[in-house]
Design an enzyme around this catalytic site. Structure first.
Site, PDB file in Angstrom:
ATOM      1  N   HIS A 127       0.859  -1.188   0.000  1.00 38.68           N
ATOM      2  CA  HIS A 127       0.000   0.000   0.000  1.00 38.68           C
ATOM      3  C   HIS A 127       0.892   1.233   0.000  1.00 38.68           C
ATOM      4  O   HIS A 127       2.011   1.215   0.497  1.00 38.68           O
ATOM      5  CB  HIS A 127      -0.873  -0.031   1.260  1.00 38.68           C
ATOM      6  N   ASP A 204       3.149  -4.313   7.910  1.00 40.89           N
ATOM      7  CA  ASP A 204       1.913  -3.552   7.780  1.00 40.89           C
ATOM      8  C   ASP A 204       0.768  -4.540   7.979  1.00 40.89           C
ATOM      9  O   ASP A 204       0.472  -5.358   7.114  1.00 40.89           O
ATOM     10  CB  ASP A 204       1.850  -2.909   6.390  1.00 40.89           C
ATOM     11  N   GLN A 207      -4.610  -5.107   7.120  1.00 37.58           N
ATOM     12  CA  GLN A 207      -5.581  -6.103   6.689  1.00 37.58           C
ATOM     13  C   GLN A 207      -5.500  -7.373   7.533  1.00 37.58           C
ATOM     14  O   GLN A 207      -6.523  -7.984   7.857  1.00 37.58           O
ATOM     15  CB  GLN A 207      -5.361  -6.448   5.205  1.00 37.58           C
ATOM     16  N   LYS A 230     -10.643  -0.443   9.967  1.00 32.83           N
ATOM     17  CA  LYS A 230     -10.897  -1.676   9.217  1.00 32.83           C
ATOM     18  C   LYS A 230     -11.313  -2.815  10.143  1.00 32.83           C
ATOM     19  O   LYS A 230     -11.830  -3.837   9.695  1.00 32.83           O
ATOM     20  CB  LYS A 230      -9.645  -2.083   8.421  1.00 32.83           C
ATOM     21  N   CYS A 368      -4.578   2.452  -3.831  1.00 31.91           N
ATOM     22  CA  CYS A 368      -3.339   2.943  -3.212  1.00 31.91           C
ATOM     23  C   CYS A 368      -2.228   1.902  -3.344  1.00 31.91           C
ATOM     24  O   CYS A 368      -1.444   1.672  -2.412  1.00 31.91           O
ATOM     25  CB  CYS A 368      -3.555   3.310  -1.746  1.00 31.91           C
TER      26      CYS A 368
END
Length: 410
Positions: A127, A204, A207, A230, A368
């Protein structure tokens, strides 16, 4: 607060009833919300936690001596404890509240001691939040960005990472799960290989924390960044986890109140982590909302939710494979509940707009992730992403709406 010992089963109808927005209509049709990878909807528990804090016990945190300040500080720090428990951090002091996952990554990037020629390894499916902060180091300090390739399904070969690491490598920054392909990266292998060569790792997890249990101690990762919105929580709140020695070595990212120890005319000394990175009034209500989201999710059977999401993913992908004019992007067997696709002869924006007229919300664009789009040979894709509250029937509605969209555009 300890997580409940008895977990609530994944009863989708009962779970949906806790999300007020899911009862509304869009363009005269029941809402089918399949844009969860961008931002998930919020349960009543989160809404009420934030509203209740504003109604009955709100003040600024940490510095007050009155009852409201103490109550709010207790709720804010209880949220930090919930976050630490959720990802199995060894201590709440390893949890920094930020305004977003993006800011969490920026804190780590800005704090790296990078000299011209030092290397940063990224994957091509990152991302922008895990690309642009490192480009800052390329532009401003002469860092070199090195790119780890993927296969067509988004899977990473750890051996290729091993070959990229050199004595000049400072950090490996990799997504734990792709926001486009849903591919899960071999995070434990990545960390092990990097550490064997003395290189730190940032994951990261924006998700990954949504779709699977994350244990930062088992991963042995140096930094883990993620966001609240999220994960059924509010916007405006993110999390940076760091090993104690890593956080202690990072300089402050912003200056202001709370992040200091002493301030004098000629010098300043800084607070210990995590408060060193929480300058000014923090996102108090948002942290309380995130704590409520975590406690709400922890009350459910996570394994059952993961199985339900996997069923939705498989149902969607099986149906899309039957459509000869659809191309799926990313078909790894253990991917998360994210399905990116292209329609022959139609722009993803047009597809998304026609689906919206039928009450189906999907995302369209480069997500993104323009470097990934270049790797896939497309400029954009459409993306349907699933959450605990989505029904199998909503997958069918999505497919029916997509078939209608194709007929309108052909």
């Amino acid at each position: 607060m300890n997580a409940p010992l008895i977990k609530r089963p994944c009863n989708v109808d009962a779970l949906r009833a806790e999300f007020p927005i899911l009862s509304r209509q869009v363009n005269g049709r029941p809402l089918v919300y399949l844009d969860n990878a961008a931002s998930a909807q919020k349960p009543e528990a989160v809404i009420e936690a934030m509203a209740g804090a504003m109604r009955g016990s709100y003040a600024n945190v940490h510095r007050g001596l009155h009852a409201l300040a103490n109550e709010t500080t207790e709720a804010y720090e209880a949220a930090r404890q919930s976050v630490a428990r959720f990802i199995n951090a060894a201590s709440p002091e390893q949890i920094v509240f930020t305004k977003s996952g993006t800011q969490a990554i920026n804190i780590v990037a800005a704090g790296q001691d990078v000299k011209p020629g030092d290397e940063i390894i990224l994957s091509v499916m990152e991302h922008h939040s895990n690309i642009v902060p490192w480009h800052f180091l390329r532009e401003r300090r002469g860092a070199v960005l090195k790119w780890l390739d993927i296969d067509d399904d988004g899977q990473i070969d750890p051996a290729k990472l091993d070959a990229l690491i050199t004595p000049r490598t400072k950090i490996v920054a990799i997504s734990h799960m792709s926001n486009v392909l849903g591919a899960r990266t071999p995070a434990a292998d990545i960390v092990r290989l990097a550490h064997a060569k003395g290189v730190s790792v940032l994951l990261d997890g924006c998700q990954a924390v949504v779709h699977a249990h994350v244990d930062v101690q088992a991963l042995d990762v140096d930094y883990y960044a993620w966001t609240g919105h999220k994960l059924y929580g509010p916007t405006g709140i993110g999390v940076l986890y760091g090993k104690p020695e890593r956080l202690a070595a990072l300089p402050p990212f912003e200056g202001g109140g709370e992040m200091i120890d002493t301030v004098e005319r000629e010098r300043v000394t800084y607070n210990e982590p995590p408060h060193r990175f929480e300058a000014g009034t923090p996102p108090i209500l948002e942290a309380i909302g995130l704590g409520a989201a975590i406690n709400w999710l922890d009350a459910h059977d996570r394994a059952a939710i993961e199985a339900h999401e996997a069923m939705l993913r498989d149902r969607a992908m099986d149906a899309l494979r039957e459509l000869t004019w659809v191309k799926l992007h990313g078909q790894a067997a253990d991917k998360g509940a994210i399905v990116a696709f292209s329609v022959d002869g139609a722009h993803p924006h047009d597809i998304a707009q026609i689906l919206d007229r039928q009450g189906v919300a999907v995302r369209a664009g480069h997500h993104c992730a323009q470097v990934l789009m270049q790797r896939l040979g497309v400029t954009a894709t459409a993306r349907a992403s699933f959450a605990a509250y989505n029904r199998p029937e909503e997958v069918d509605t999505f497919i029916e709406a997509l078939v209608k969209a194709r007929k309108l555009l052909s």
